[in-house]
Design an enzyme around this catalytic site. Sequence first.
Site, PDB file in Angstrom:
ATOM      1  N   MET A  22       0.681  -1.215   0.132  1.00 61.09           N
ATOM      2  CA  MET A  22       0.271   0.097   0.073  1.00 61.09           C
ATOM      3  C   MET A  22       0.823   1.253   0.111  1.00 61.09           C
ATOM      4  O   MET A  22       1.657   1.402   0.895  1.00 61.09           O
ATOM      5  CB  MET A  22      -0.806   0.097   1.136  1.00 61.09           C
ATOM      6  CG  MET A  22      -1.806  -1.127   1.226  1.00 61.09           C
ATOM      7  SD  MET A  22      -2.834  -1.265   2.784  1.00 61.09           S
ATOM      8  CE  MET A  22      -1.665  -2.033   3.738  1.00 61.09           C
ATOM      9  N   GLN A  76       8.304  -4.459  -5.304  1.00 63.49           N
ATOM     10  CA  GLN A  76       7.255  -4.351  -6.562  1.00 63.49           C
ATOM     11  C   GLN A  76       7.613  -2.908  -7.311  1.00 63.49           C
ATOM     12  O   GLN A  76       7.926  -2.139  -6.753  1.00 63.49           O
ATOM     13  CB  GLN A  76       5.917  -3.966  -5.739  1.00 63.49           C
ATOM     14  CG  GLN A  76       4.764  -3.905  -6.920  1.00 63.49           C
ATOM     15  CD  GLN A  76       3.281  -3.696  -6.302  1.00 63.49           C
ATOM     16  OE1 GLN A  76       2.767  -2.615  -5.816  1.00 63.49           O
ATOM     17  NE2 GLN A  76       2.467  -4.784  -6.164  1.00 63.49           N
ATOM     18  N   CYS A 106      -3.114  -1.311  -9.503  1.00 60.57           N
ATOM     19  CA  CYS A 106      -3.510  -0.034  -8.733  1.00 60.57           C
ATOM     20  C   CYS A 106      -4.690   0.483  -9.418  1.00 60.57           C
ATOM     21  O   CYS A 106      -4.708   0.872 -10.593  1.00 60.57           O
ATOM     22  CB  CYS A 106      -2.089   0.622  -8.745  1.00 60.57           C
ATOM     23  SG  CYS A 106      -2.421   2.358  -7.909  1.00 60.57           S
ATOM     24  N   LYS A 146       0.861  -9.082  -9.020  1.00 58.68           N
ATOM     25  CA  LYS A 146      -0.267  -8.548  -8.516  1.00 58.68           C
ATOM     26  C   LYS A 146      -1.189  -7.865  -9.437  1.00 58.68           C
ATOM     27  O   LYS A 146      -0.915  -6.905 -10.111  1.00 58.68           O
ATOM     28  CB  LYS A 146      -0.012  -7.551  -7.156  1.00 58.68           C
ATOM     29  CG  LYS A 146      -1.326  -7.488  -6.292  1.00 58.68           C
ATOM     30  CD  LYS A 146      -0.858  -6.588  -5.064  1.00 58.68           C
ATOM     31  CE  LYS A 146      -2.105  -6.267  -4.163  1.00 58.68           C
ATOM     32  NZ  LYS A 146      -3.478  -6.313  -4.700  1.00 58.68           N
ATOM     33  N   ASN A 206      -6.940 -11.886  -2.521  1.00 61.87           N
ATOM     34  CA  ASN A 206      -6.786 -10.648  -1.896  1.00 61.87           C
ATOM     35  C   ASN A 206      -8.278  -9.933  -2.170  1.00 61.87           C
ATOM     36  O   ASN A 206      -8.895 -10.184  -3.233  1.00 61.87           O
ATOM     37  CB  ASN A 206      -5.595  -9.785  -2.579  1.00 61.87           C
ATOM     38  CG  ASN A 206      -5.545  -8.414  -2.457  1.00 61.87           C
ATOM     39  OD1 ASN A 206      -5.212  -7.464  -2.812  1.00 61.87           O
ATOM     40  ND2 ASN A 206      -5.616  -8.265  -1.031  1.00 61.87           N
ATOM     41  N   GLY A 230      -4.546  -6.145   3.112  1.00 62.83           N
ATOM     42  CA  GLY A 230      -4.323  -4.721   3.037  1.00 62.83           C
ATOM     43  C   GLY A 230      -4.648  -4.013   4.113  1.00 62.83           C
ATOM     44  O   GLY A 230      -4.243  -3.863   5.434  1.00 62.83           O
ATOM     45  N   ARG A 231      -5.961  -3.153   3.752  1.00 65.87           N
ATOM     46  CA  ARG A 231      -6.412  -2.306   4.667  1.00 65.87           C
ATOM     47  C   ARG A 231      -6.557  -2.976   6.287  1.00 65.87           C
ATOM     48  O   ARG A 231      -6.711  -2.238   7.235  1.00 65.87           O
ATOM     49  CB  ARG A 231      -7.486  -1.558   4.165  1.00 65.87           C
ATOM     50  CG  ARG A 231      -7.217  -0.724   2.833  1.00 65.87           C
ATOM     51  CD  ARG A 231      -8.416  -0.195   1.962  1.00 65.87           C
ATOM     52  NE  ARG A 231      -9.222  -1.346   1.491  1.00 65.87           N
ATOM     53  CZ  ARG A 231     -10.290  -1.477   1.176  1.00 65.87           C
ATOM     54  NH1 ARG A 231     -11.129  -0.313   1.492  1.00 65.87           N
ATOM     55  NH2 ARG A 231     -10.921  -2.626   0.959  1.00 65.87           N
TER      56      ARG A 231
END
Length: 339
Positions: A22, A76, A106, A146, A206, A230-231
């Site tokens: 992130m 990444q 993204c 990803k 994910n 993630g979050r």
Amino acid sequence: MSQVALPQSLEKDLPFTALAPMQDVTNLWFMKVISQYGSPDYFFTEYFRVNDTSRLNRGILAAITENDTGRPVFAQMIGESIPDLVRTAKELCKYNIAGVDLNMGCPAPRIYRKNVGGGLLREPEKVDRILGELRAAVNDRPLTVKMRLGFENTDNFYQILDIINHHNIDLLSLHGRTVKDMYHGAVKYDLIAEAVRRVHCPVMANGNINSAKTALKVLSQTGAAGVMVGRWAIGNPWLFHQIRQALEGKEITPVPLVEVRNYIDCLWKTPTASTMPERARVGYLKMFLNYIALSIDTEGDFLRLMRRAQNEVELFSICDRFLLVDVTQTLALAPVLNV
């Protein structure tokens, strides 16, 4: 060319976990903080921007060169210039990285408008060329991807999965939404399951994995080799430990709110704190608190008051009011998603 072995996970026989990359969050310092509460198996850096004038970002590089968490770190990249992606991948391979990861997911408009990140999903032929050149350049360690299900729809989904197979990608992290979905709407775990069946490499599921129980349900439904969070890991840094507890059939240890208060203290003590103006530092902490708030107080009062706080004293008095008044209270475990 055969696939390269992935680094060893913490528990050899369990599905693996990863902290999702992130931007502006998963820096060296945050990796160090989160590792105090139970590291994921794998870390991924924020993306290195790649173009004809790019050089390796020192701050992001520190997440590799100064990382003492004991866990493997994948580097990444984000970009679309093939010569520069190859150059950058070769530079990154000089460092102690677990592998090179290409960002094809993204969803930020300022990113995909440049035809990088999620924007690449509109151009399978370009993806084919990029992965072919990267695979030739990165041959002694994992090359990973990803991505999301597609840009606006899933029209290119199976074609891109076949490209991933063709170039012997070593790990696919798949967010079960399109780029245009951003973070809204249902995650299509059924399509993650389709990817698991179609590709030859391990797949990490994910998207909205908000609790250990949800992680188990997603792993069961998709057959994925692991989960990337993630979050939800910002709001609950104990989550990776809790996922391992759930996978081992153990009771999940409740987290007292006083421990959450200590975590917030850790977030406040960023290494740049001494040079950061108070207003900027308060804003930086609020970025994290946005993800923690509803686990602390599902009614939303903490979130509302926290966002109004103007300075350190105000912000921490609000934190104390919600986190230190009742020592028996624990962090709310997010509900299992209907997956």
